[in-house]
Scaffold this motif. Sequence first.
Motif, mmCIF file in Angstrom:
data_model
loop_
_atom_site.group_PDB
_atom_site.id
_atom_site.type_symbol
_atom_site.label_atom_id
_atom_site.label_comp_id
_atom_site.label_asym_id
_atom_site.label_seq_id
_atom_site.Cartn_x
_atom_site.Cartn_y
_atom_site.Cartn_z
ATOM 1 N N THR A 135 -22.966 -12.592 53.661
ATOM 2 C CA THR A 135 -22.114 -11.698 52.885
ATOM 3 C C THR A 135 -21.775 -12.326 51.546
ATOM 4 O O THR A 135 -21.856 -11.681 50.498
ATOM 5 C CB THR A 135 -20.822 -11.407 53.653
ATOM 6 O OG1 THR A 135 -21.176 -10.934 54.939
ATOM 7 C CG2 THR A 135 -19.987 -10.389 52.937
ATOM 8 N N LEU A 136 -21.430 -13.607 51.594
ATOM 9 C CA LEU A 136 -21.060 -14.298 50.356
ATOM 10 C C LEU A 136 -22.200 -14.262 49.354
ATOM 11 O O LEU A 136 -22.035 -13.871 48.192
ATOM 12 C CB LEU A 136 -20.675 -15.740 50.673
ATOM 13 C CG LEU A 136 -20.331 -16.586 49.450
ATOM 14 C CD1 LEU A 136 -19.039 -16.100 48.844
ATOM 15 C CD2 LEU A 136 -20.230 -18.043 49.824
ATOM 16 N N LEU B 158 -22.865 -10.807 47.998
ATOM 17 C CA LEU B 158 -21.868 -10.390 47.009
ATOM 18 C C LEU B 158 -22.089 -11.098 45.682
ATOM 19 O O LEU B 158 -21.977 -10.495 44.618
ATOM 20 C CB LEU B 158 -20.460 -10.683 47.528
ATOM 21 C CG LEU B 158 -19.942 -9.716 48.576
ATOM 22 C CD1 LEU B 158 -18.598 -10.170 49.086
ATOM 23 C CD2 LEU B 158 -19.829 -8.327 47.995
ATOM 24 N N PHE C 172 -24.979 -9.708 43.974
ATOM 25 C CA PHE C 172 -24.620 -8.389 43.482
ATOM 26 C C PHE C 172 -23.811 -8.488 42.187
ATOM 27 O O PHE C 172 -23.841 -7.571 41.364
ATOM 28 C CB PHE C 172 -23.824 -7.640 44.550
ATOM 29 C CG PHE C 172 -23.596 -6.209 44.214
ATOM 30 C CD1 PHE C 172 -24.640 -5.308 44.285
ATOM 31 C CD2 PHE C 172 -22.363 -5.762 43.808
ATOM 32 C CE1 PHE C 172 -24.443 -3.987 43.964
ATOM 33 C CE2 PHE C 172 -22.161 -4.429 43.485
ATOM 34 C CZ PHE C 172 -23.204 -3.549 43.565
ATOM 35 N N GLY C 173 -23.102 -9.611 42.004
ATOM 36 C CA GLY C 173 -22.398 -9.808 40.741
ATOM 37 C C GLY C 173 -23.343 -9.691 39.562
ATOM 38 O O GLY C 173 -23.018 -9.086 38.544
ATOM 39 N N PHE D 256 -29.896 -7.466 51.548
ATOM 40 C CA PHE D 256 -28.548 -6.945 51.390
ATOM 41 C C PHE D 256 -28.109 -6.181 52.626
ATOM 42 O O PHE D 256 -26.943 -6.221 53.003
ATOM 43 C CB PHE D 256 -28.468 -6.023 50.178
ATOM 44 C CG PHE D 256 -28.437 -6.751 48.872
ATOM 45 C CD1 PHE D 256 -27.630 -7.862 48.710
ATOM 46 C CD2 PHE D 256 -29.202 -6.339 47.805
ATOM 47 C CE1 PHE D 256 -27.598 -8.541 47.507
ATOM 48 C CE2 PHE D 256 -29.174 -7.011 46.604
ATOM 49 C CZ PHE D 256 -28.377 -8.111 46.464
ATOM 50 N N SER E 289 -25.888 -7.461 55.594
ATOM 51 C CA SER E 289 -24.442 -7.654 55.568
ATOM 52 C C SER E 289 -23.736 -6.321 55.365
ATOM 53 O O SER E 289 -23.659 -5.818 54.242
ATOM 54 C CB SER E 289 -24.080 -8.611 54.436
ATOM 55 O OG SER E 289 -22.725 -8.511 54.171
ATOM 56 N N THR F 221 -20.602 -5.579 55.405
ATOM 57 C CA THR F 221 -19.424 -5.689 54.548
ATOM 58 C C THR F 221 -19.819 -5.571 53.085
ATOM 59 O O THR F 221 -19.248 -4.802 52.315
ATOM 60 C CB THR F 221 -18.746 -7.057 54.759
ATOM 61 O OG1 THR F 221 -18.821 -7.389 56.123
ATOM 62 C CG2 THR F 221 -17.327 -7.025 54.284
ATOM 63 N N ALA F 222 -20.845 -6.369 52.730
ATOM 64 C CA ALA F 222 -21.290 -6.358 51.344
ATOM 65 C C ALA F 222 -21.762 -4.959 50.966
ATOM 66 O O ALA F 222 -21.468 -4.478 49.869
ATOM 67 C CB ALA F 222 -22.406 -7.378 51.147
ATOM 68 N N VAL G 86 -18.910 -2.827 50.071
ATOM 69 C CA VAL G 86 -18.392 -3.151 48.745
ATOM 70 C C VAL G 86 -19.278 -2.545 47.673
ATOM 71 O O VAL G 86 -18.799 -1.954 46.694
ATOM 72 C CB VAL G 86 -18.306 -4.683 48.576
ATOM 73 C CG1 VAL G 86 -17.928 -5.034 47.156
ATOM 74 C CG2 VAL G 86 -17.309 -5.258 49.532
ATOM 75 N N PHE G 87 -20.598 -2.657 47.866
ATOM 76 C CA PHE G 87 -21.523 -2.097 46.862
ATOM 77 C C PHE G 87 -21.319 -0.594 46.741
ATOM 78 O O PHE G 87 -21.310 -0.035 45.643
ATOM 79 C CB PHE G 87 -22.982 -2.345 47.250
ATOM 80 C CG PHE G 87 -23.324 -3.777 47.480
ATOM 81 C CD1 PHE G 87 -22.519 -4.796 47.015
ATOM 82 C CD2 PHE G 87 -24.481 -4.124 48.157
ATOM 83 C CE1 PHE G 87 -22.835 -6.113 47.235
ATOM 84 C CE2 PHE G 87 -24.806 -5.435 48.375
ATOM 85 C CZ PHE G 87 -23.978 -6.434 47.920
#
Lengths: 637, 100
Positions: free
Chosen positions: A222-223, A226, A229-230, A279, A282, A284-285, A288-289
């Motif tokens: 996930t980290l 993310l 994805f930044g 991707f 995860s 969670t990620a 967020v996306f």
Amino acid sequence: MTIFWTEDATLLAAILATLLPFVSFVLIMVLTRARPRLSAGLSIVAVTVSLGCALFLLVRHWNLQRPIQYTGRWLASTSVEIPFGFLLDPVSLLMLVVVAGICFLVQVYSLGYMAGDYGFSRYYAFMSLFAWAMLNLTLSPTILQLYIFWELVGLSSYLLIGFWYEKFSATQAGKKAFVMTRAGDVAFFLGLLTVLVHLGNFNILEMNGPQAVAHMSPAILTLSALLVFGGIVGKSAQFPLMTWLPDAMEGPTPVSALLHSATMVAAGVYLFARLFPFFSLSPTAMTVFLAIGTISMLLASTMAMVDRDIKKVWAYSTISQLGFMIMALAAGGYFAGAFHLTTHAGFKALLFLCSGLFIHCHGTNDIYELANHQCRRQRIPTICLLIAAAALSGLPPLSGFFSKEAIMAALAGLSNPVWLAAGLLGVFMTAYYAFRVIFVISFPKPPAKGSESRPDSSASGHDGSHLPPEYCVMAWPLIILALITVLLGFFESPLKHFLVGRLIAGEAHESGALALVPYLALALSVAGVGLAWIEFGRRGAARVGFVERIPPLHKLFAERWYIDDFYRLFVDRVIDRGISTLFYENDNKVIDGGIDGMCKGTVEGGRIVALLNSGMIQYRLLVTFAVMVLLSLYFFF
Amino acid sequence: MIVPFSHVLMLAGILFLLGMFCAVARRNLIMIVLGVEIMLNAASIAFVGASVRWQSLEGQSFVLFILAVAATEVSVGLAIIVYAFRRTGSFDPGAYNILR
């Protein structure tokens, strides 16, 4: 993998496609800068060959069973080996063709648009650099190579946005684009390092394969997702870092077309599509996306509803369409996202090139002024603009319709209906702002203010009848793009087979109420067009949007939700006054003070030692005796 | 040998310490040179005692060398002292701090 490269047509084509623009860049910068026509020719020839190679690759590997990878060792450390080469899989092949095609059309178009500019050669050199970076980005087999070209794309977009460097705003915009995307890239790089530390290499196929799960715990996955994805957020101008894209309109319009459709911002979504299996490990990620895509889609749509600058409206719409793509990908609609990326490249380039033609002929960006210039008399760009806007709004026979329906289907597959509702709202707003521009442009202000606009219209009639000589050169790319926009939608199922034929066996077909989603989306986009018609199109319309009737809302949208102001405030307060002051104090007190202290200490120490050396020979004698006694004590006892 | 060797060494040590004290503590250049001479002579006594003790002539020959060195040292040292006195008008070693 030892393949004699001249015998392998695929590899040869890949090398040619990705190398030639660079060659032309170097040649133009080194040799032919003083000869604009030769430079343009070189660049266009290079990109044509690239396009040919890309098409060849696409056709040859239409029935690609599994990804082809050519790599040579580039860098080896004790445990890490980083290859350099090409990775051909459906997404990259499709993207390669899109990039090469758009680059080609834009370069041809620029022959007209940039004619007579004194930086003509430089422009073509940068265009080649841009094309080279993006083509290589699409074919990168490792995420590090992708990152390198990612940065090169950022660099060349900086160069092109700030192309008219005498204009202060242009240099500022270039700087802003560069810095804001860098902010995302830092996160991307950290993500890269996370992947490297835990997975042991940068290989995209391995990241997408089962190794990723085997080597990385869910939290780490996930980290890193993310963080990577930044980079996408920065590059594709998503929610927190979105404000650079409208400012990037300072560059020449063909650059905007290229930037918005195929190269710069598409790189972010492309990366998402490229690492899609990674991707999706995860959840969670992915959520967020999805949220970020939705937020940027809605925010940008609202901004587009009030802006008067035609290029900025399209810029906002790019952000919102990219938001759509990210939503689709994050919702698991791999094909929907990639397909929308492709169709969007076509119609967004078309939108920008049409607007560029208007801007070139009339010298203004403001849609109301363009309307007063009677720009609708130019049939080709007006019709093309109409087609592109209809595709953007997702009206039936055009490419945008098919991809948008695919996205809606992907969103409908989610358990939470909020995303679908947001998507549908986005569809409505998209249709509204697209046709707001169309109606404003094509129906000039009714002669209520006739006495004022009379000189304008006569002048514009003059403009309209005497088209610039480069008009034809600029019109042809429009027609080609319009054809693509019209026809691309019908290739949905072959493309789908090509892209996801092997990835997912079959998507679950929606049933029941969800089957209504396409009709609902269509109805909403028609409603958006209708609202735009009522407010801007029909005879005697007030020509004031419903947003403009609510001043605070209008101000909020026009000021871009104060995101820029927030950044300014943030930079001013937190960075300038907070962190910088801290660093300043640190520099002044701690570092300078430390060094000063050391100097002073040395001087004082010297003084103290000098006291011993005061010319008193007897002291020295005493010391000598003392040392002798001590030494003898030491040696004898 | 009538005098025990340890007495000779004790005498030499006492003389050496006296010379050292003289060289370090007196604030007069001439007295410092005198102290150095006393230390040299203390060493000479130790040598002579040792040569008698072990019945060997090397110690005595060392003493001859020491006397020669002491004589030259005194002549050069006194010359320097006279010159220094002319420069500064004092015998105090603390006054010679021009190079400081």
